[in-house]
Design an enzyme around this catalytic site. Structure first.
Site, short mmCIF file in Angstrom:
data_model
loop_
_atom_site.label_atom_id
_atom_site.label_comp_id
_atom_site.label_asym_id
_atom_site.label_seq_id
_atom_site.Cartn_x
_atom_site.Cartn_y
_atom_site.Cartn_z
CB THR A 1 -31.01 0.32 -21.84
OG1 THR A 1 -30.77 1.41 -22.35
CG2 THR A 1 -30.05 0.09 -20.75
CB ALA B 1 -35.04 9.89 -27.05
CE LYS B 2 -30.48 2.84 -25.55
NZ LYS B 2 -29.68 2.51 -24.79
NE ARG B 3 -38.65 10.48 -24.77
CZ ARG B 3 -37.46 11.15 -24.47
NH1 ARG B 3 -36.60 10.29 -23.93
NH2 ARG B 3 -37.09 12.44 -24.62
#
Ligand code: GLU
Length: 290
Positions: A19, A259-261
């Protein structure tokens, strides 16, 4: 049935969801599993957890292969790509339906929020408010009619009924915490098949760990609580319970989890900036034992 370490060998896996791009936290998790497999003379597997077809993207899957190879990791074939195995999860869901431990849920997020607002003492768990059971006691015939009419629905575990069927005093073994008593109540009636996809993280992870012969599940401590539900599902489905190792989560210099963000620290970016993968791996390995 708990897997016997001596006879089952050592098979672990890294199971990212495509994702977004992998970051340092993923690299750390993959390395913990990879180095444990190497030290045990075992196997390291890769699984692409892409059941969420709305959020997963093929370019992120490609990036996972590239980033892990850049770090110098290799894995045993075949890679298990969850979106190619929906029939396996459907079969497991069917078995749970036959046991009578799941029920259809037609609630929208709004329905659930409103119900929780009405009962401010509603229990909260590590994943937020526990589902307040709106659809749990619904008339089966009426629910079937709604399904037949094509109404969108999820399938939820009926935890109370499930716990009547499973062994009493279930436990699992965690490499860092030792013997852990199964206490799934804080998660409640989790979703096993979502409205938008015919499975869920909990259901597919349990099926796949068995189908891939995983003896040691190595993953971050943010998933520790999910294991309570996974052991219940393994019991219901007659699957073995692997050993677990929930490692600490890597944090940045400010003590924040990756985190992915946080786009700046993806592995793809580090690679593009000319970072040295050996030095990166060494610094991560130093933190495994820190
Ligand atoms: N796909 C999950 C994630 O990316 C990991 C699942 C697991 O290791 O059990 O957080």
């Amino acid at each position: 049935m708990q897997l016997d370490e001596k006879t089952a060998g050592f098979i672990t896996r890294f199971a990212p969801s495509p994702t977004g791009l992998l970051h340092m936290g993923h690299a750390f998790s993959a390395l913990v599993a990879f180095t444990r497999a190497q030290a045990a003379g075992g196997r390291f597997l890769l699984r692409i957890e892409d059941i969420d077809q709305g959020r997963c993207r093929p370019e992120f899957t490609d990036a996972i292969y590239r980033d892990l190879a850049w770090l110098g990791l290799s894995w045993s074939a075949p890679v298990r790509v969850q979106s190619e195995h929906f029939t396996d999860y459907q079969a497991a869901l069917q078995a749970l339906k036959e046991l009578g431990v799941v029920y259809p849920c037609f609630c929208t997020r709004k329905d659930i929020q409103q119900e929780i607002k009405r009962a401010p003492s509603a229990p909260h768990g590590p994943d937020g408010a526990v589902y307040p059971g709106i659809c749990r006691g619904a008339d089966k015939r009426a629910a079937n009619a709604r399904i037949e009419a094509g109404e969108a629905h999820a399938w939820r575990l009926n935890l109370d009924v499930a716990l009547e069927i499973t062994e009493r005093n279930l436990t699992w073994h965690d490499e860092l915490s030792g013997r852990v008593k199964v206490e799934p109540e804080t998660l409640g009636d989790v979703v096993l098949a979502r409205k938008d996809t015919p499975t869920s993280y909990h259901l597919s992870v349990v099926c796949d760990d068995t189908l891939q012969g995983v003896t040691h599940v190595i993953r971050g401590e943010d998933l520790f609580h999910a294991t309570h539900i996974h052991v219940v599902l393994q019991q219901l489905l007659g699957l073995p319970t692997p050993r677990y190792h929930h490692h600490k989560l890597l944090t940045d210099s400010d003590g924040r989890r990756f985190a992915k963000r946080d786009k700046s620290i993806t592995l793809a970016q580090l690679r593009a900036d000319g970072a040295n993968p050996e030095a990166l791996v060494k610094s991560l390995l130093d933190q495994i034992d820190a």
